[in-house]
Design a protein around this motif. Structure first.
Motif, PDB file in Angstrom:
ATOM      1  N   UNK A  96      37.785  19.357  85.035  1.00  0.00           N
ATOM      2  CA  UNK A  96      38.478  20.430  84.311  1.00  0.00           C
ATOM      3  C   UNK A  96      37.599  21.160  83.295  1.00  0.00           C
ATOM      4  N   UNK A  97      36.385  21.547  83.709  1.00  0.00           N
ATOM      5  CA  UNK A  97      35.527  22.386  82.873  1.00  0.00           C
ATOM      6  C   UNK A  97      35.745  23.852  83.219  1.00  0.00           C
ATOM      7  N   UNK A  98      35.395  24.726  82.281  1.00  0.00           N
ATOM      8  CA  UNK A  98      35.392  26.165  82.540  1.00  0.00           C
ATOM      9  C   UNK A  98      34.350  26.814  81.639  1.00  0.00           C
ATOM     10  N   UNK A  99      33.781  27.931  82.090  1.00  0.00           N
ATOM     11  CA  UNK A  99      32.739  28.599  81.308  1.00  0.00           C
ATOM     12  C   UNK A  99      32.761  30.099  81.607  1.00  0.00           C
ATOM     13  N   UNK A 144      26.781  21.915  77.617  1.00  0.00           N
ATOM     14  CA  UNK A 144      28.119  21.375  77.387  1.00  0.00           C
ATOM     15  C   UNK A 144      28.003  20.081  76.591  1.00  0.00           C
ATOM     16  N   UNK A 145      28.633  20.053  75.412  1.00  0.00           N
ATOM     17  CA  UNK A 145      28.558  18.875  74.553  1.00  0.00           C
ATOM     18  C   UNK A 145      29.846  18.736  73.748  1.00  0.00           C
ATOM     19  N   UNK A 146      30.276  17.502  73.564  1.00  0.00           N
ATOM     20  CA  UNK A 146      31.464  17.193  72.760  1.00  0.00           C
ATOM     21  C   UNK A 146      32.692  17.989  73.197  1.00  0.00           C
ATOM     22  N   UNK A 147      32.837  18.135  74.511  1.00  0.00           N
ATOM     23  CA  UNK A 147      34.034  18.763  75.049  1.00  0.00           C
ATOM     24  C   UNK A 147      34.065  20.272  75.033  1.00  0.00           C
ATOM     25  N   UNK A 148      32.947  20.935  74.706  1.00  0.00           N
ATOM     26  CA  UNK A 148      32.937  22.391  74.715  1.00  0.00           C
ATOM     27  C   UNK A 148      31.549  22.940  75.029  1.00  0.00           C
ATOM     28  N   UNK A 149      31.562  24.199  75.489  1.00  0.00           N
ATOM     29  CA  UNK A 149      30.299  24.866  75.804  1.00  0.00           C
ATOM     30  C   UNK A 149      29.675  25.471  74.551  1.00  0.00           C
ATOM     31  N   UNK A 150      28.339  25.429  74.512  1.00  0.00           N
ATOM     32  CA  UNK A 150      27.584  26.044  73.429  1.00  0.00           C
ATOM     33  C   UNK A 150      26.574  27.027  74.015  1.00  0.00           C
ATOM     34  N   UNK A 151      26.321  28.112  73.282  1.00  0.00           N
ATOM     35  CA  UNK A 151      25.262  29.047  73.649  1.00  0.00           C
ATOM     36  C   UNK A 151      23.957  28.587  73.017  1.00  0.00           C
ATOM     37  N   UNK A 152      22.944  28.323  73.853  1.00  0.00           N
ATOM     38  CA  UNK A 152      21.662  27.931  73.314  1.00  0.00           C
ATOM     39  C   UNK A 152      20.857  29.136  72.870  1.00  0.00           C
ATOM     40  N   UNK A 153      20.476  29.993  73.815  1.00  0.00           N
ATOM     41  CA  UNK A 153      19.678  31.180  73.515  1.00  0.00           C
ATOM     42  C   UNK A 153      19.734  32.105  74.719  1.00  0.00           C
ATOM     43  N   UNK A 154      19.281  33.319  74.533  1.00  0.00           N
ATOM     44  CA  UNK A 154      19.209  34.265  75.642  1.00  0.00           C
ATOM     45  C   UNK A 154      17.990  33.954  76.506  1.00  0.00           C
ATOM     46  N   UNK A 155      18.164  34.031  77.814  1.00  0.00           N
ATOM     47  CA  UNK A 155      17.089  33.725  78.749  1.00  0.00           C
ATOM     48  C   UNK A 155      17.081  34.759  79.865  1.00  0.00           C
ATOM     49  N   UNK A 156      16.085  34.675  80.721  1.00  0.00           N
ATOM     50  CA  UNK A 156      15.997  35.573  81.859  1.00  0.00           C
ATOM     51  C   UNK A 156      15.432  34.847  83.055  1.00  0.00           C
ATOM     52  N   UNK A 157      15.755  35.322  84.244  1.00  0.00           N
ATOM     53  CA  UNK A 157      15.268  34.696  85.459  1.00  0.00           C
ATOM     54  C   UNK A 157      15.218  35.732  86.576  1.00  0.00           C
ATOM     55  N   UNK A 158      14.464  35.411  87.618  1.00  0.00           N
ATOM     56  CA  UNK A 158      14.390  36.265  88.792  1.00  0.00           C
ATOM     57  C   UNK A 158      15.375  35.789  89.851  1.00  0.00           C
ATOM     58  N   UNK A 159      15.666  36.665  90.785  1.00  0.00           N
ATOM     59  CA  UNK A 159      16.526  36.322  91.905  1.00  0.00           C
ATOM     60  C   UNK A 159      16.196  37.183  93.109  1.00  0.00           C
TER      61      UNK A 159
END
Length: 234
Positions: A96-99, A144-159
């Motif tokens: 039962x996670x969601x983001x 995901x920690x202690x039952x909730x999502x946290x924003x770490x930092x902005x990132x980028x990636x290729x696809x």
């Protein structure tokens, strides 16, 4: 790197740059918009590959080199999300996670038409097409920690974008398209399941050997302009 995506006028500048370096005497151009929806495929939520649900929009430019192929540039952005309660996998439903995450993407590549699509032919035209190339996108590194999502930092990636669609002329200068574009990404953390920071390794979950995907599904409408092209060997 995410700052590259922030101001919209930079994308307008890029479009203007592309228009400036092409020759209207030998090519024809298209500029327009994309409107549709996105979905994500990864370690949280539904496993359906094409299930558009979050609004997505963007702009695109095409430089038609022949009736069969075009160079294509686009900018698209959307929220992506996953919800275990909507999954058909019992283990995910129990978890039962969601983001939610935000995607801001630029893409460049080649579009190939299955049928001749000569934009200066007066007859109505329709053709299936495929598109691929490379994309780069900004997103938030989640964990995901202690039952909730946290924003770490902005990132980028290729696809790698892989798009199939069909398009046709509405008028002499207006083209309408319907397309589904799947993106294979080089990150496994759009959903916070595999944070890159080694200090957060203990928080990782799901299939750590499979990267995330996301999909844009929707309509494109473009306006064509430029002198009649000479589709001949140069």
């Amino acid at each position: 790197m995410h700052a590259v995506f922030r101001p919209m006028n930079r994308y307008i500048f890029l479009l203007t740059f592309f228009l400036g370096i092409t020759s209207v005497n030998a090519q024809i151009h298209e500029i327009g918009v994309f409107a549709g929806a996105s979905n994500y495929i990864g370690d949280v939520g539904s496993t359906a590959f094409v299930a558009p649900k979050d609004p997505a929009f963007g702009i695109l430019y095409k430089w038609n080199k022949s009736p069969r192929h075009s160079y294509r540039f686009s900018y698209t952005q959307s929220t992506i999300s996953g919800d275990d309660s909507k999954s058909d996998v019992p283990a995910r439903v129990s978890r039962n996670l969601s983001f939610k995450n935000n995607i801001k993407e630029v893409s460049l590549g080649l579009e190939f038409n299955f049928f001749d699509f000569n934009l200066h032919d007066s007859e109505p035209k329709i053709t299936p097409y495929i598109y691929s190339g490379i994309c780069y996108f900004a997103y938030s590194e989640l964990f995901y920690v202690n039952g909730e999502y946290k924003n770490g930092y902005q990132a980028g990636s290729f696809g790698i974008p892989m798009t199939v669609g069909v398009k046709g002329t509405l008028t002499e200068n207006i083209i309408l398209g319907l397309e589904v574009g799947v993106r294979y990404t080089f990150t496994d953390n759009l959903d916070g399941s595999n944070p890159a920071n080694e200090k957060l390794k203990i928080l990782r979950f799901g299939n750590l050997n499979s990267n995330d995907w996301y999909t844009f599904t929707g309509l494109t409408i473009t306006y064509t302009f430029g002198n009649k092209p000479c589709y001949c060997a140069q």
